[in-house]
Motif scaffolding. Structure first.
Motif, PDB file in Angstrom:
ATOM      1  N   GLU A 123      57.453  16.735  87.969  1.00 10.72           N
ATOM      2  CA  GLU A 123      57.118  17.309  89.108  1.00 10.72           C
ATOM      3  C   GLU A 123      57.860  17.269  90.469  1.00 10.72           C
ATOM      4  O   GLU A 123      58.080  18.259  91.071  1.00 10.72           O
ATOM      5  CB  GLU A 123      55.696  16.704  89.331  1.00 10.72           C
ATOM      6  CG  GLU A 123      54.489  16.930  88.581  1.00 10.72           C
ATOM      7  CD  GLU A 123      53.209  16.573  88.879  1.00 10.72           C
ATOM      8  OE1 GLU A 123      53.048  15.435  89.820  1.00 10.72           O
ATOM      9  OE2 GLU A 123      52.165  16.768  88.174  1.00 10.72           O
ATOM     10  N   LYS A 124      58.507  16.268  90.597  1.00 16.28           N
ATOM     11  CA  LYS A 124      59.401  15.934  91.878  1.00 16.28           C
ATOM     12  C   LYS A 124      60.749  16.712  91.550  1.00 16.28           C
ATOM     13  O   LYS A 124      61.233  17.360  92.467  1.00 16.28           O
ATOM     14  CB  LYS A 124      59.969  14.492  91.865  1.00 16.28           C
ATOM     15  CG  LYS A 124      60.747  14.203  93.031  1.00 16.28           C
ATOM     16  CD  LYS A 124      60.225  14.303  94.183  1.00 16.28           C
ATOM     17  CE  LYS A 124      60.977  14.054  95.450  1.00 16.28           C
ATOM     18  NZ  LYS A 124      60.320  14.329  96.839  1.00 16.28           N
ATOM     19  N   ARG A 126      60.861  19.571  89.690  1.00 17.38           N
ATOM     20  CA  ARG A 126      60.453  21.030  90.206  1.00 17.38           C
ATOM     21  C   ARG A 126      60.471  21.176  91.617  1.00 17.38           C
ATOM     22  O   ARG A 126      61.062  22.549  91.946  1.00 17.38           O
ATOM     23  CB  ARG A 126      59.149  21.522  89.232  1.00 17.38           C
ATOM     24  CG  ARG A 126      59.366  21.340  87.899  1.00 17.38           C
ATOM     25  CD  ARG A 126      58.246  22.424  87.345  1.00 17.38           C
ATOM     26  NE  ARG A 126      56.840  21.193  87.449  1.00 17.38           N
ATOM     27  CZ  ARG A 126      56.521  20.313  86.407  1.00 17.38           C
ATOM     28  NH1 ARG A 126      57.118  20.327  85.589  1.00 17.38           N
ATOM     29  NH2 ARG A 126      55.286  19.723  86.679  1.00 17.38           N
ATOM     30  N   GLU A 127      59.910  20.427  92.301  1.00 15.13           N
ATOM     31  CA  GLU A 127      59.745  20.506  93.602  1.00 15.13           C
ATOM     32  C   GLU A 127      61.043  20.542  94.644  1.00 15.13           C
ATOM     33  O   GLU A 127      61.230  21.618  95.104  1.00 15.13           O
ATOM     34  CB  GLU A 127      59.067  19.157  94.259  1.00 15.13           C
ATOM     35  CG  GLU A 127      58.736  19.306  95.836  1.00 15.13           C
ATOM     36  CD  GLU A 127      58.487  18.040  96.384  1.00 15.13           C
ATOM     37  OE1 GLU A 127      58.437  17.656  97.601  1.00 15.13           O
ATOM     38  OE2 GLU A 127      57.723  17.250  95.527  1.00 15.13           O
ATOM     39  N   ASP A 130      62.676  23.985  93.519  1.00 16.83           N
ATOM     40  CA  ASP A 130      62.218  25.159  94.277  1.00 16.83           C
ATOM     41  C   ASP A 130      62.735  25.341  95.519  1.00 16.83           C
ATOM     42  O   ASP A 130      63.044  26.110  95.909  1.00 16.83           O
ATOM     43  CB  ASP A 130      60.549  24.985  94.277  1.00 16.83           C
ATOM     44  CG  ASP A 130      60.093  25.209  92.922  1.00 16.83           C
ATOM     45  OD1 ASP A 130      60.597  26.321  92.169  1.00 16.83           O
ATOM     46  OD2 ASP A 130      58.731  24.810  92.605  1.00 16.83           O
TER      47      ASP A 130
END
Length: 255
Positions: A123-124, A126-127, A130
């Motif tokens: 998740e980190k 992907r953040e 982005d």
């Protein structure tokens, strides 16, 4: 802002006896938290040596370097390794990506080296992808993407661990002018929207014009300082070029 780094009377000598070279000669300055600081100078001025010392890759001959309350000049090798892993992010001229890993895997690897794995790490990653607009190429390998995309991946890898300081060594040196602009816009975004503290060594006046403050080195000493203040980037660039013209510094990308 408060002082995040304090460099106090730092010296770095190489050689012995009559063959001693002073690479860094009694340098003192501070870096504020959230600052974007550039270090410039002609070849042989000591700027790369100074970066290596600040990044704990090299050690001082004398003097002290404080990161907040920690004096890294008093740390042993194991302590320095832990400090480097937990506090510093690196962006190099040659990217230093692993060609056998995808863009996403290169970024997640930085978290794995800190012992962080699983869903939160993904998740980190992907953040950060982005934020740096590289999510679309996350499954490609480094050899399949452009130099600018590689460098943004390197920025993502440096940022994903939440470092207190990002150290950039000639980050635009292997990029064309368009990719250099994109990278410096990325650094500007990291600095202004995410409050990242960035210390960048460069010989490139265009790249330096994005900084908030610049220290100029000559013969291992700081001889001049420029603060951008309320100037626009074009005005600051002209000031930088004027100083470099007096010091023999390289004048690249005067855009």
């Amino acid at each position: 802002m408060k002082d995040f780094i304090r460099i106090c009377d730092v010296e770095k000598y190489y050689g012995t006896g009559s063959n001693v070279t002073k690479a860094v000669d009694r340098v003192s300055f501070h870096v504020e938290q959230g600052e974007f600081l550039g270090i410039m100078g002609a070849s042989g001025s000591g700027k790369t040596t100074l970066l290596n010392i600040l990044s704990t890759i090299d050690t001082v001959t004398s003097g002290h370097i404080f990161y907040e309350n920690d004096d890294i000049t008093l740390m042993n090798e194991d302590q320095l390794s832990d400090f480097r892993r937990d506090n510093l992010g690196f962006v190099f001229q040659d990217f230093n990506l692993l060609d056998t890993l995808t863009i996403r895997e290169n970024i997640v690897l930085a978290l794995s080296l800190q012992g962080k794995q699983g869903k939160k790490s993904e998740e980190k990653a992907r953040e950060v992808m982005d934020i740096l607009d590289i999510a679309a190429i996350q499954d490609k390998f480094p050899y399949q993407v452009s130099g600018g995309q590689k460098q943004r991946c390197a920025c993502a890898r440096a940022l994903v661990t939440g470092p207190k300081l990002i150290l950039a060594d000639e980050p635009t040196g292997a990029l064309d002018s368009k990719s250099s602009l994109m990278l410096m816009e990325t650094f500007h975004q990291l600095n202004t929207t995410m409050c990242s503290t960035i210390l960048m060594v460069t010989h490139d006046a265009f790249s330096a014009s994005w900084c908030k403050r610049i220290l100029f080195l000559k013969d291992g000493q700081i001889f001049h300082e420029l603060v951008r203040g309320g100037q626009d980037r074009r005005q600051f660039l002209n000031e930088i070029l004027d100083v470099l013209a007096l010091t023999g510094g390289e004048l690249n990308h005067a855009d």
